[in-house]
Motif scaffolding. Structure first.
Motif, PDB file in Angstrom:
ATOM      1  N   LEU A  77       8.714  -0.941  -7.838  1.00 46.76           N
ATOM      2  CA  LEU A  77       9.403  -2.558  -7.491  1.00 46.76           C
ATOM      3  C   LEU A  77       7.776  -3.420  -7.753  1.00 46.76           C
ATOM      4  O   LEU A  77       7.052  -2.952  -6.678  1.00 46.76           O
ATOM      5  N   GLU A  78       7.867  -4.741  -8.379  1.00 45.53           N
ATOM      6  CA  GLU A  78       6.515  -5.295  -8.878  1.00 45.53           C
ATOM      7  C   GLU A  78       6.919  -5.724  -6.921  1.00 45.53           C
ATOM      8  O   GLU A  78       7.926  -6.523  -7.234  1.00 45.53           O
ATOM      9  N   VAL A  79       5.682  -6.420  -6.672  1.00 48.89           N
ATOM     10  CA  VAL A  79       5.385  -6.870  -5.486  1.00 48.89           C
ATOM     11  C   VAL A  79       4.453  -7.835  -5.908  1.00 48.89           C
ATOM     12  O   VAL A  79       3.445  -7.648  -6.163  1.00 48.89           O
ATOM     13  N   ASP A  80       4.284  -9.021  -5.189  1.00 47.47           N
ATOM     14  CA  ASP A  80       3.632 -10.538  -5.273  1.00 47.47           C
ATOM     15  C   ASP A  80       1.774  -9.718  -4.653  1.00 47.47           C
ATOM     16  O   ASP A  80       0.930  -9.647  -5.220  1.00 47.47           O
ATOM     17  N   ASN A  81       1.678  -8.930  -3.501  1.00 45.08           N
ATOM     18  CA  ASN A  81       1.229  -8.384  -2.494  1.00 45.08           C
ATOM     19  C   ASN A  81       1.415  -7.516  -1.703  1.00 45.08           C
ATOM     20  O   ASN A  81       2.651  -7.003  -1.137  1.00 45.08           O
ATOM     21  N   ALA A  82       0.371  -5.976  -2.501  1.00 41.68           N
ATOM     22  CA  ALA A  82       1.055  -4.875  -2.149  1.00 41.68           C
ATOM     23  C   ALA A  82       1.076  -4.649  -0.490  1.00 41.68           C
ATOM     24  O   ALA A  82       2.369  -4.282   0.099  1.00 41.68           O
ATOM     25  N   ALA A  83      -0.046  -4.843   0.077  1.00 39.77           N
ATOM     26  CA  ALA A  83      -0.327  -4.806   1.458  1.00 39.77           C
ATOM     27  C   ALA A  83       0.465  -5.702   2.221  1.00 39.77           C
ATOM     28  O   ALA A  83       1.189  -4.589   3.325  1.00 39.77           O
ATOM     29  N   GLU A  84       0.786  -6.806   2.429  1.00 37.13           N
ATOM     30  CA  GLU A  84       1.544  -7.377   2.679  1.00 37.13           C
ATOM     31  C   GLU A  84       3.206  -7.634   2.387  1.00 37.13           C
ATOM     32  O   GLU A  84       3.519  -7.096   3.897  1.00 37.13           O
ATOM     33  N   THR A  85       3.642  -7.083   1.672  1.00 39.31           N
ATOM     34  CA  THR A  85       4.298  -5.471   0.986  1.00 39.31           C
ATOM     35  C   THR A  85       4.643  -5.037   2.577  1.00 39.31           C
ATOM     36  O   THR A  85       5.685  -4.630   2.694  1.00 39.31           O
ATOM     37  N   CYS A  86       3.860  -4.287   2.367  1.00 36.63           N
ATOM     38  CA  CYS A  86       3.661  -2.717   3.377  1.00 36.63           C
ATOM     39  C   CYS A  86       3.636  -3.207   4.991  1.00 36.63           C
ATOM     40  O   CYS A  86       4.751  -2.386   5.151  1.00 36.63           O
ATOM     41  N   ASP A  87       3.522  -4.296   4.859  1.00 38.28           N
ATOM     42  CA  ASP A  87       3.119  -4.758   6.612  1.00 38.28           C
ATOM     43  C   ASP A  87       4.446  -5.602   7.385  1.00 38.28           C
ATOM     44  O   ASP A  87       4.831  -4.877   8.005  1.00 38.28           O
ATOM     45  N   LYS A  88       5.515  -5.505   6.123  1.00 35.14           N
ATOM     46  CA  LYS A  88       6.461  -6.266   6.328  1.00 35.14           C
ATOM     47  C   LYS A  88       7.405  -5.094   6.190  1.00 35.14           C
ATOM     48  O   LYS A  88       8.449  -5.026   7.327  1.00 35.14           O
ATOM     49  N   VAL A  89       7.607  -4.076   5.217  1.00 36.30           N
ATOM     50  CA  VAL A  89       8.324  -2.876   5.578  1.00 36.30           C
ATOM     51  C   VAL A  89       7.483  -2.289   7.404  1.00 36.30           C
ATOM     52  O   VAL A  89       8.714  -1.700   7.907  1.00 36.30           O
ATOM     53  N   ARG A  90       6.682  -2.392   7.317  1.00 34.04           N
ATOM     54  CA  ARG A  90       6.149  -1.932   8.579  1.00 34.04           C
ATOM     55  C   ARG A  90       7.484  -1.966  10.138  1.00 34.04           C
ATOM     56  O   ARG A  90       7.441  -2.008  10.855  1.00 34.04           O
ATOM     57  N   GLU A  91       6.846  -3.566  10.216  1.00 40.04           N
ATOM     58  CA  GLU A  91       7.839  -4.763  10.329  1.00 40.04           C
ATOM     59  C   GLU A  91       8.887  -4.133  11.190  1.00 40.04           C
ATOM     60  O   GLU A  91      10.092  -5.184  12.221  1.00 40.04           O
ATOM     61  N   LEU A  92       9.660  -4.308   9.769  1.00 39.31           N
ATOM     62  CA  LEU A  92      11.246  -3.746   9.796  1.00 39.31           C
ATOM     63  C   LEU A  92      11.262  -2.687   9.841  1.00 39.31           C
ATOM     64  O   LEU A  92      12.632  -1.668   9.307  1.00 39.31           O
ATOM     65  N   GLY A  93      10.645  -1.634  10.119  1.00 36.78           N
ATOM     66  CA  GLY A  93      11.007  -0.288  10.718  1.00 36.78           C
ATOM     67  C   GLY A  93      10.765   0.800   8.943  1.00 36.78           C
ATOM     68  O   GLY A  93      10.989   1.778   9.908  1.00 36.78           O
ATOM     69  N   ILE A 121       9.264   5.121  -2.637  1.00 35.60           N
ATOM     70  CA  ILE A 121       9.334   3.379  -3.826  1.00 35.60           C
ATOM     71  C   ILE A 121       7.851   3.348  -3.970  1.00 35.60           C
ATOM     72  O   ILE A 121       7.241   2.947  -2.954  1.00 35.60           O
ATOM     73  N   GLU A 122       7.416   3.099  -4.931  1.00 37.10           N
ATOM     74  CA  GLU A 122       6.466   2.317  -5.464  1.00 37.10           C
ATOM     75  C   GLU A 122       6.440   0.874  -5.475  1.00 37.10           C
ATOM     76  O   GLU A 122       7.159   0.384  -6.796  1.00 37.10           O
ATOM     77  N   PHE A 123       5.500   0.241  -4.641  1.00 36.42           N
ATOM     78  CA  PHE A 123       4.881  -0.986  -4.720  1.00 36.42           C
ATOM     79  C   PHE A 123       4.194  -1.014  -5.678  1.00 36.42           C
ATOM     80  O   PHE A 123       3.346  -0.779  -5.490  1.00 36.42           O
ATOM     81  N   ILE A 124       4.017  -2.034  -7.042  1.00 41.71           N
ATOM     82  CA  ILE A 124       2.984  -2.190  -8.074  1.00 41.71           C
ATOM     83  C   ILE A 124       2.672  -3.677  -7.645  1.00 41.71           C
ATOM     84  O   ILE A 124       3.734  -5.071  -7.794  1.00 41.71           O
ATOM     85  N   GLN A 125       1.574  -3.807  -7.503  1.00 42.76           N
ATOM     86  CA  GLN A 125       0.840  -5.675  -7.176  1.00 42.76           C
ATOM     87  C   GLN A 125       1.349  -6.418  -8.404  1.00 42.76           C
ATOM     88  O   GLN A 125       0.640  -6.057  -9.604  1.00 42.76           O
ATOM     89  N   ARG A 126       1.990  -7.317  -8.534  1.00 43.12           N
ATOM     90  CA  ARG A 126       1.462  -8.296  -9.786  1.00 43.12           C
ATOM     91  C   ARG A 126       0.418  -7.878 -10.221  1.00 43.12           C
ATOM     92  O   ARG A 126      -0.340  -9.095  -9.377  1.00 43.12           O
ATOM     93  N   GLY A 127       0.553  -8.640 -11.425  1.00 38.83           N
ATOM     94  CA  GLY A 127      -0.933  -8.910 -12.273  1.00 38.83           C
ATOM     95  C   GLY A 127      -1.996  -7.729 -12.300  1.00 38.83           C
ATOM     96  O   GLY A 127      -2.966  -8.483 -12.658  1.00 38.83           O
TER      97      GLY A 127
END
Length: 134
Positions: A77-93, A121-127
């Motif tokens: 999945l392409e994401v804007d910011n991989a670190a922030e997306t990981c933090d959100k995933v962790r917050e949501l369990g 699921i791999e997060f790939i940071q946009r750009g």
């Protein structure tokens, strides 16, 4: 031709729908039970099926878990910011299995999380992808 969907067998349909919709932000596009076949199909994605590829979640009513095998890799999945997306995933369990950072032998920023059935699921940071047109 075009890619329509990728099918994943899941042990608990509601748990998987919750993960893909609540944690990863996809929409439940459709869901159908097939009592004669004893299975349920649910389609989730970020866009309608007519506009792009989606995931088909398949729950066989008599199976609660699967061996993932060694050939399967991951969903990306392409994401804007991989670190922030990981933090959100962790917050949501959700479970982060590789923190955001450059891939080995490259500069693309990636991270990995795991769904409730163990699919990666791999997060790939946009750009950050070399040679990719963003």
């Amino acid at each position: 031709m075009r890619l329509l969907h990728t099918m994943l067998r899941v042990g608990d349909m509601q748990r998987s729908i919750d993960f893909y919709t609540n944690v990863l932000g996809m929409r439940l596009l459709r869901k159908s039970d097939y009592p004669e076949g004893k299975f349920t199909l649910a389609f989730v994605g970020y866009q309608d099926e007519k506009d792009g590829a989606v995931l088909e979640l398949t729950h066989n009513w008599d199976t609660s878990s699967y061996e993932l095998g060694t050939a399967y890799g991951h969903i990306a999945l392409e994401v804007d910011n991989a670190a922030e997306t990981c933090d959100k995933v962790r917050e949501l369990g959700g479970k982060v299995v590789r923190e955001a950072g450059p891939m080995k032998h490259g500069t693309t920023v990636i991270a990995f999380v795991e769904d409730p059935d163990g699919y990666k699921i791999e997060f790939i940071q946009r750009g950050s992808r070399k040679g990719a047109s963003d």
